[in-house]
Write a protein that holds these residues in place. Structure first.
Motif, mmCIF file in Angstrom:
data_model
loop_
_atom_site.group_PDB
_atom_site.id
_atom_site.type_symbol
_atom_site.label_atom_id
_atom_site.label_comp_id
_atom_site.label_asym_id
_atom_site.label_seq_id
_atom_site.Cartn_x
_atom_site.Cartn_y
_atom_site.Cartn_z
ATOM 1 N N LYS A 160 26.920 81.725 70.350
ATOM 2 C CA LYS A 160 25.795 80.739 69.989
ATOM 3 C C LYS A 160 26.310 79.496 68.855
ATOM 4 N N GLU A 184 28.734 77.242 70.773
ATOM 5 C CA GLU A 184 27.907 76.117 71.440
ATOM 6 C C GLU A 184 27.451 75.141 70.438
ATOM 7 N N SER A 185 26.787 75.379 69.487
ATOM 8 C CA SER A 185 26.207 74.534 68.364
ATOM 9 C C SER A 185 27.337 73.425 68.001
ATOM 10 N N LYS A 228 29.997 72.825 69.764
ATOM 11 C CA LYS A 228 30.794 72.289 70.956
ATOM 12 C C LYS A 228 32.344 72.662 71.110
ATOM 13 N N TYR A 268 25.689 73.800 58.717
ATOM 14 C CA TYR A 268 27.284 73.844 58.800
ATOM 15 C C TYR A 268 27.800 73.041 57.758
#
Ligand SMILES: Cc1cc2nc3c(=O)[nH]c(=O)nc-3n(C[C@H](O)[C@H](O)[C@H](O)COP(=O)(O)OP(=O)(O)OC[C@H]3O[C@@H](n4cnc5c(N)ncnc54)[C@H](O)[C@@H]3O)c2cc1C
Ligand SMILES: Nc1ncnc2c1ncn2[C@@H]1O[C@H](COP(=O)(O)O)[C@@H](O)[C@H]1O
Lengths: 248, 316
Positions: free
Chosen positions: B27, B30-31, B33, B123
């Motif tokens: 997950k 994916e966030s 990329k 992030y």
């Protein structure tokens, strides 16, 4: 033999946990502080080495003045002297760094940390310290014997235990099992009186930056009301676990 | 820059907690990329990792890595990580991972966060929710470090399947020594451990004595569960210390926790509260445990347990 026991000053296990200043700080109002239970098991083992092998036991905490009653309690239990590094502990890295400075000045044969502190629960100080001072670390330690310069240690693992050995010095992560509950020492009057005469050294902290910041606390969501099932009808419980909770 | 998950395996079987760590790391990747990179040690069967979204697997093979030894493991892993320059490394919260985590983080100059209970909240700075005060609260912890090692709390994210084309790279271990020598290992192989169990059946002082433990064991057996106990039960020697759960014992984060004859003292609850579903069997309707349980039976354990065991046998 020189032993260092790292002591974390934590809220009593029965404390209600509350926060203040917009949930940015722990609210110590009305909270009783105790020696972190995992550290107390370690301290008890250290006192055993003091009695049997004449070891010198130093207790150390990184904390402000409010930690001193806990250090005095350690002295009353039997530690020979205490060190307080005067700083509010910010994270496990910060604490381990402060302890590592002391370990560079004084040579310890055995360094005892608790498996984890029950407030921060990082389970990290011992491991980080191990890398910083290049000294082996045995986590979840449930057995320790020392013969000359050689230590034999037991580590609790999932479903069993592992026996390890190394040359001193060594760092351990102490927990219940290292000593029994009944071995814990309750300070007596003589111990408390003697503790007043023992050295409690306060040292300034080294200027080390912490790696993490904790800015906000939350309480868990309130729990839904329990669903009671009649004791004559256990099949209804099985049904609920199967079809509602879906855990069977 | 990359997202890495460390795969824990035992005798070539990947731990379920590691699949949860993979799901969680996927997950994040994916966030961001990014590809999801996994690292395993001495693994030969990795087909399952394709179902959880691993894009690339580095498998380090070396006889020295057959048994977990914290220094040799962390030397091998840190050597690889220093090359891959990961931003985020996800590990489980098994006893071995929690032993390895801080040492590994320190070796690669990363920040370390344990008890992680949420996906990243942000992030930059990197921040997550963690449990603290033995599950009585949570906090938000952040770091400005460019690398962070996260130990994910068991059962906090769950398993999420995700198909991928896995590329495998086999690498050799590095020469590494440890000051620690493993002399022996004692392990019960036929028993479900508390850490690995989906279901834990736990008994307290209400069971009156060790001679009654067959009830707990029989219930655990039909459920394929691990057995546990409250602190006084192990203090009195009715059960081994390794079964003691709670704040000063082992933590429990199972799907189902069944507490029989346990009052629900705050120190006990603290250690078992992160279990998903809690069932309490106690003859005192005022027992505090009922306040934090999902399901309960007010009744005598000696009457309820045999019926429950029979009922479960009937459906299995
Ligand atoms: C520093 C510290 C740390 C601690 N850490 C822990 C810990 O990690 N884990 C832990 O468990 N405790 C811990 N404790 C101890 C804790 O406070 C409680 O004393 C303990 O959890 C109580 O165990 P129990 O529920 O088995 O026994 P009890 O409190 O005696 O409860 C027994 C229960 O059984 C019920 N009962 C009696 N007969 C029956 C029957 N026939 N059928 C059904 N129910 C029956 C009773 O109603 C009662 O609720 C700690 C304490 C301290 C001070
Ligand atoms: N402020 C502190 N001062 C001294 N020792 C500490 C401090 N915080 C933690 N420790 C030690 O490190 C152990 C593990 O703590 P933690 O990494 O916070 O779970 C504790 O059991 C203590 O032995």
């Amino acid at each position: 033999m020189n032993i260092l026991v790292c002591i974390s000053n934590v809220p009593d296990t029965t404390s209600k946990i509350n926060f203040k200043n917009n949930d940015s700080e722990f609210d110590s109002n009305g909270v009783q502080y105790i020696i972190n239970p995992n550290d107390e098991f370690g301290l008890t083992r250290a006192i055993w080495f003091q009695e049997k092998n004449n070891a010198e036991v130093t207790v150390l905490t990184v904390g402000d003045q409010t930690c001193e009653p806990i250090l005095r309690k350690c002295l009353a239990i039997g530690a020979n002297k205490a060190i307080r590094i005067d700083a509010v502990p910010k994270d496990g890295f910060f604490v381990a760094s402060q302890i590592s400075e002391i370990c560079k000045i004084n040579k310890y044969d055995l360094i005892i940390c608790g498996r984890e502190s029950i407030d921060y629960n990082g389970a990290m100080v011992g491991g980080i310290l191990s890398n910083m001072i290049n000294c082996p670390y045995v986590a979840n330690c449930i057995g320790l014997s020392i013969d000359n310069k050689k230590a034999t240690l037991e580590r609790e693992i999932d479903g069993g235990k592992e026996v390890l050995s190394c040359e001193l010095p060594v760092i351990i992560g102490s927990q219940k099992g290292l000593v029994e509950e009944t071995d814990l020492i309750i300070p007596n009057m003589r111990g408390i009186m003697q503790a007043r005469q023992k050295t409690l050294e306060v040292l300034p902290a080294n200027s080390i930056k912490n790696l993490t910041d904790t800015n906000k606390f939350f309480k868990p969501q309130p729990k839904k009301e329990v669903k009671l099932v009649d004791s004559e009808d256990v099949n209804e419980l099985i049904n609920l676990l199967q079809n509602e909770a879906k855990v069977l | 820059m990359s997202v890495i998950v460390y795969i824990e395996s035992e005798e070539n079987k990947i731990k379920k907690a590691s699949l949860e760590a993979v799901s969680y790391a996927k997950k994040i990747s994916e966030s961001l990329k990014k590809d999801l990179i996994a690292v395993s040690l001495n693994l030969t069967d990795f087909s399952i990792l394709k179902n959880y979204g691993v894009d690339k697997l580095y498998n380090i093979s070396d006889d020295k890595l057959k048994v977990f030894e914290v220094n040799i493991y962390s030397n091998n892993l840190s050597n690889l990580f220093n090359e891959l320059e990961p931003e985020i490394i996800v590990i489980t919260s098994s006893a071995n991972s929690r032993y390895l985590g801080p040492i590994l983080a320190s070796k690669i100059d990363a920040a370390y966060m344990s008890n992680v209970a949420s996906l990243p909240i942000s992030y930059s700075p990197f921040s997550v929710k963690r449990s603290c005060f033995t599950n009585k609260a949570f906090n938000e912890t952040s770091t400005k470090k460019s690398t962070v090692v996260l130990s994910l709390s068991s059962n906090s994210y769950g398993l999420h399947e995700n198909k991928s084309n896995l590329i495998l790279e086999e690498i050799k271990g590095i020469d590494s020594n440890s000051a620690l020598k493993i002399d022996s290992l004692e392990k019960l192989t036929n028993k479900v451990t508390i850490a690995d169990a989906d279901i834990v059946v736990s008994g307290g002082r209400g069971l009156k004595g060790p001679e009654n433990w067959h009830l707990i064991e029989d219930l655990a057996k039909v459920l394929g569960a691990a057995t546990a106990c409250s602190k006084p039960v192990s203090d009195m020697g009715w059960r081994p210390h390794s079964e003691h759960v709670g704040q000063t014992g082992k933590p429990v984060a199972s799907n189902l926790y069944i507490a029989v004859g346990i009052s629900g003292a705050i120190q006990h609850l603290a250690g078992v509260n992160s279990s998903k579903v809690k069932v309490v069997i106690n003859n005192d309707p005022e027992a505090p445990f009922f306040r934090s349980a999902d399901y309960g039976i007010v009744g005598d354990a000696f009457e309820v347990l045999p019926k429950l065991i029979e009922g479960l046998k009937a459906i299995k």
